[in-house]
Design a protein around this motif. Structure first.
Motif, PDB file in Angstrom:
ATOM      1  N   TYR A  28       0.872  -1.182  -0.048  1.00  0.00           N
ATOM      2  CA  TYR A  28      -0.053   0.224  -0.047  1.00  0.00           C
ATOM      3  C   TYR A  28       0.815   1.231  -0.046  1.00  0.00           C
ATOM      4  CZ  TYR A  28      -3.846  -3.300   1.636  1.00  0.00           C
ATOM      5  OH  TYR A  28      -4.838  -4.251   1.582  1.00  0.00           O
ATOM      6  N   ALA A  33       2.415  -4.637   2.928  1.00  0.00           N
ATOM      7  CA  ALA A  33       1.502  -5.424   3.800  1.00  0.00           C
ATOM      8  C   ALA A  33       1.583  -6.936   3.849  1.00  0.00           C
ATOM      9  CB  ALA A  33       0.293  -4.950   3.333  1.00  0.00           C
ATOM     10  N   PRO A  52      -1.481 -11.869  14.250  1.00  0.00           N
ATOM     11  CA  PRO A  52      -1.982 -10.556  14.979  1.00  0.00           C
ATOM     12  C   PRO A  52      -2.599  -9.753  13.980  1.00  0.00           C
ATOM     13  CG  PRO A  52       0.300 -11.166  15.446  1.00  0.00           C
ATOM     14  CD  PRO A  52      -0.165 -12.092  14.316  1.00  0.00           C
ATOM     15  N   SER A  53      -3.177  -8.519  14.611  1.00  0.00           N
ATOM     16  CA  SER A  53      -3.702  -7.520  13.909  1.00  0.00           C
ATOM     17  C   SER A  53      -2.807  -6.766  12.758  1.00  0.00           C
ATOM     18  CB  SER A  53      -4.331  -6.410  14.797  1.00  0.00           C
ATOM     19  OG  SER A  53      -5.187  -5.627  14.151  1.00  0.00           O
ATOM     20  N   GLY A  54      -3.110  -6.587  11.889  1.00  0.00           N
ATOM     21  CA  GLY A  54      -2.194  -6.009  11.014  1.00  0.00           C
ATOM     22  C   GLY A  54      -1.060  -6.551  10.430  1.00  0.00           C
ATOM     23  N   CYS A  55      -1.358  -7.995  10.322  1.00  0.00           N
ATOM     24  CA  CYS A  55      -0.212  -8.908   9.622  1.00  0.00           C
ATOM     25  C   CYS A  55      -0.416  -9.316   8.476  1.00  0.00           C
ATOM     26  CB  CYS A  55       0.038 -10.106  10.809  1.00  0.00           C
ATOM     27  SG  CYS A  55      -1.631 -11.293  10.487  1.00  0.00           S
ATOM     28  N   GLY A  56      -1.373  -8.831   8.014  1.00  0.00           N
ATOM     29  CA  GLY A  56      -1.714  -8.785   6.399  1.00  0.00           C
ATOM     30  C   GLY A  56      -2.526 -10.076   5.984  1.00  0.00           C
ATOM     31  N   LYS A  57      -3.491 -10.493   6.946  1.00  0.00           N
ATOM     32  CA  LYS A  57      -4.601 -11.657   6.587  1.00  0.00           C
ATOM     33  C   LYS A  57      -5.350 -11.001   5.523  1.00  0.00           C
ATOM     34  CE  LYS A  57      -5.768 -11.632  10.860  1.00  0.00           C
ATOM     35  NZ  LYS A  57      -5.035 -10.751  11.594  1.00  0.00           N
ATOM     36  N   SER A  58      -6.285  -9.994   5.848  1.00  0.00           N
ATOM     37  CA  SER A  58      -7.110  -9.608   5.000  1.00  0.00           C
ATOM     38  C   SER A  58      -6.516  -9.157   3.594  1.00  0.00           C
ATOM     39  CB  SER A  58      -7.926  -8.460   5.383  1.00  0.00           C
ATOM     40  OG  SER A  58      -8.626  -8.806   6.591  1.00  0.00           O
ATOM     41  N   THR A  59      -5.427  -8.751   3.599  1.00  0.00           N
ATOM     42  CA  THR A  59      -4.744  -8.246   2.453  1.00  0.00           C
ATOM     43  C   THR A  59      -4.380  -9.517   1.567  1.00  0.00           C
ATOM     44  OG1 THR A  59      -3.771  -6.371   3.477  1.00  0.00           O
ATOM     45  CG2 THR A  59      -2.902  -6.911   1.221  1.00  0.00           C
TER      46      THR A  59
HETATM   47  N1  LIG Z   1      -6.059   0.440   2.198  1.00  0.00           N
HETATM   48  C1  LIG Z   1      -5.014   0.452   2.956  1.00  0.00           C
HETATM   49  N2  LIG Z   1      -4.101   1.284   2.743  1.00  0.00           N
HETATM   50  C2  LIG Z   1      -2.912   1.560   3.526  1.00  0.00           C
HETATM   51  N3  LIG Z   1      -2.427   0.314   4.256  1.00  0.00           N
HETATM   52  C3  LIG Z   1      -3.466  -0.451   4.406  1.00  0.00           C
HETATM   53  C4  LIG Z   1      -4.655  -0.547   3.778  1.00  0.00           C
HETATM   54  N4  LIG Z   1      -5.304  -1.688   4.307  1.00  0.00           N
HETATM   55  C5  LIG Z   1      -4.510  -2.276   5.229  1.00  0.00           C
HETATM   56  N5  LIG Z   1      -3.248  -1.739   5.073  1.00  0.00           N
HETATM   57  C6  LIG Z   1      -2.281  -1.795   6.177  1.00  0.00           C
HETATM   58  O1  LIG Z   1      -1.611  -3.176   5.840  1.00  0.00           O
HETATM   59  C7  LIG Z   1      -1.254  -3.763   6.685  1.00  0.00           C
HETATM   60  C8  LIG Z   1      -2.063  -5.258   6.621  1.00  0.00           C
HETATM   61  O2  LIG Z   1      -3.097  -5.034   6.733  1.00  0.00           O
HETATM   62  P1  LIG Z   1      -4.607  -6.070   6.820  1.00  0.00           P
HETATM   63  O3  LIG Z   1      -5.701  -5.431   7.034  1.00  0.00           O
HETATM   64  O4  LIG Z   1      -4.323  -7.120   5.807  1.00  0.00           O
HETATM   65  O5  LIG Z   1      -4.103  -6.901   8.246  1.00  0.00           O
HETATM   66  P2  LIG Z   1      -5.011  -7.905   9.213  1.00  0.00           P
HETATM   67  O6  LIG Z   1      -3.940  -8.979   9.314  1.00  0.00           O
HETATM   68  O7  LIG Z   1      -6.042  -8.321   8.178  1.00  0.00           O
HETATM   69  O8  LIG Z   1      -5.400  -7.245  10.234  1.00  0.00           O
HETATM   70  P3  LIG Z   1      -6.813  -7.212  11.105  1.00  0.00           P
HETATM   71  O9  LIG Z   1      -6.623  -8.439  11.853  1.00  0.00           O
HETATM   72  O10 LIG Z   1      -6.652  -6.181  12.118  1.00  0.00           O
HETATM   73  O11 LIG Z   1      -8.057  -7.184  10.343  1.00  0.00           O
HETATM   74  C9  LIG Z   1      -1.509  -3.181   8.091  1.00  0.00           C
HETATM   75  O12 LIG Z   1      -0.262  -2.613   8.479  1.00  0.00           O
HETATM   76  C10 LIG Z   1      -2.537  -2.028   7.812  1.00  0.00           C
HETATM   77  O13 LIG Z   1      -2.428  -0.998   8.401  1.00  0.00           O
END
Ligand SMILES: Nc1ncnc2c1ncn2[C@@H]1O[C@H](COP(=O)(O)OP(=O)(O)OP(=O)(O)O)[C@@H](O)[C@H]1O
Length: 363
Positions: A28, A33, A52-59
């Motif tokens: 991003y 990510a 953990p939160s923010g580790c990149g799962k949803s991405t």
């Molecule tokens: N649209 C975006 N623009 C910029 N950074 C983003 C965006 N979406 C996610 N990020 C960043 O990318 C990283 C991974 O985010 P992601 O949502 O994939 O994490 P996650 O593991 O799914 O977190 P959670 O469990 O909190 O949902 C994080 O640091 C987040 O802040």
């Protein structure tokens, strides 16, 4: 009719190879990510992505669906490289975290949505919707709107809609997170039963360890965008790759150790535990380590045992006992003691025989 029987009605040789992600990297802006993640999901398999939160799962999930551009690596589905493909061409069923069911449409219309978008003929569409209502046990609710449903029923509508198109891969983002904690256990088992019936490759994102352990036949654990371990739940539990995995999955502690003269030496030699008191298991991850769970240690006043002196920093009543958090030097450990145990500010710890694990390479 089962989901699998419903799916078997079409010939499905193309989906034989499931989903594969190879060296996936997503940025991003200048932030990485996801960094070089590789994993695969066989047809009819469910893989859980946790971390953990923010580790990149949803991405990771969004990149597989084609909803975010990748800056490196490849996604292949049913044997085809789909990396540059539009989301609509990928034949993926996605259930987002909030389910995204259409509030103004009936349950049946929601399920028909993807079929309609693909131009499926009306008669086939009706038949497929009927099948999906049946397998997700929504037949009696077909004409209701989503606001007339419970959270669990809405989740089934989202699942039915995603599966109606007979996807090669099903992607579920935190499928139980929006539901009441009291309902989650039952719905987890229900979801597991429905997933066991599908023949597509399923990738499920969760931050809940229990959910991952029970739903995934394999688990991909991410940390700061990197894949730390990709393994069966059993192997992650029994042979964690590192201290982060042990802690994240089970709140366990992994200490570096060396074996010398029938003893395991940990904490720079300050703790000398007879190997006969330990369960010894081989590790696939290189070095000799001591794996300690909450039930691995006891408090003792027996000077004959190999004790570790520690300071109590916190104690927590858990109903069936008291969980102590203790500190031995820099190392924080957890110990469970009986509810009536008398413990002061410092304790002598010993391993509960057979409850601590010595992981040894090539044992
Ligand atoms: N649209 C975006 N623009 C910029 N950074 C983003 C965006 N979406 C996610 N990020 C960043 O990318 C990283 C991974 O985010 P992601 O949502 O994939 O994490 P996650 O593991 O799914 O977190 P959670 O469990 O909190 O949902 C994080 O640091 C987040 O802040």
């Amino acid at each position: 009719m089962s989901i699998r029987a419903a799916a078997d009605r079409r010939s499905a040789p193309a989906r034989a190879e499931g989903l594969a992600v190879d060296g996936l990297t997503v940025h991003y802006g200048s932030t990485a990510a996801v960094r070089g993640v590789s994993l695969d999901v066989a047809p009819a398999e469910t893989v859980a992505v946790i971390g953990p939160s923010g580790c990149g799962k949803s991405t990771t999930l969004r990149a597989v669906a084609g909803l975010v551009p990748v800056s490196g690596g490849a996604v292949s589905l049913a044997g085809r490289d789909v990396t540059g493909w539009n989301p609509s061409r990928r034949n993926i069923g996605l259930v987002p975290q909030n389910y995204a069911v259409f509030p103004h449409m009936s349950v049946a219309a929601n399920i028909a949505y993807g079929l309609r978008a693909r131009g499926t003929a009306a008669a086939r569409r009706r038949e497929r919707v009927r099948e999906m209502l049946e397998v997700t046990r929504l037949t009696d609710l077909a004409q209701r709107r989503p606001d007339q449903l419970s959270g669990g029923q809405r989740q089934r509508v989202a699942l039915a809609r995603a599966l109606a198109i007979r996807p090669d891969a099903l992607l579920l983002d935190e499928p139980l997170a929006a539901l009441d904690p009291q309902l989650r256990g039952g719905l987890r088992r229900e979801l597991a039963a429905m997933l066991a019936e599908t023949d597509c490759a399923t990738l499920i994102v969760t931050h809940d360890q229990q959910e991952a352990l029970s739903l995934g036949s394999r688990i991909a654990l991410l940390r700061e965008g990197r894949l730390v371990q990709f393994d069966t739940p059993r192997r992650l539990w029994d042979d964690p790759a590192d201290a982060f995995v042990a802690d994240f999955l089970a709140g366990a502690v992994l200490l570096d150790a060396v074996v010398d003269d029938g003893h395991a030496l940990a904490l720079d030699g300050r703790w000398r535990v007879p190997v006969r008191d330990l369960a010894v298991r081989p590790t696939a991850h290189g070095s000799t380590r001591l794996l300690l769970r909450h039930d691995s240690l006891t408090v003792t006043d027996d000077p004959a045992r190999a004790v570790l002196e520690a300071r109590v920093t916190h104690s927590e009543f858990t109903g069936d006992g008291v969980r102590l958090t203790v500190r031995a030097g820099e190392q924080v450990l957890g110990v469970r003691v009986p509810p009536d145990a008398r413990v002061g500010g410092s304790v002598s710890l010993a391993v509960a025989p057979g409850r601590a694990v010595l992981l040894t390479p090539g044992a």
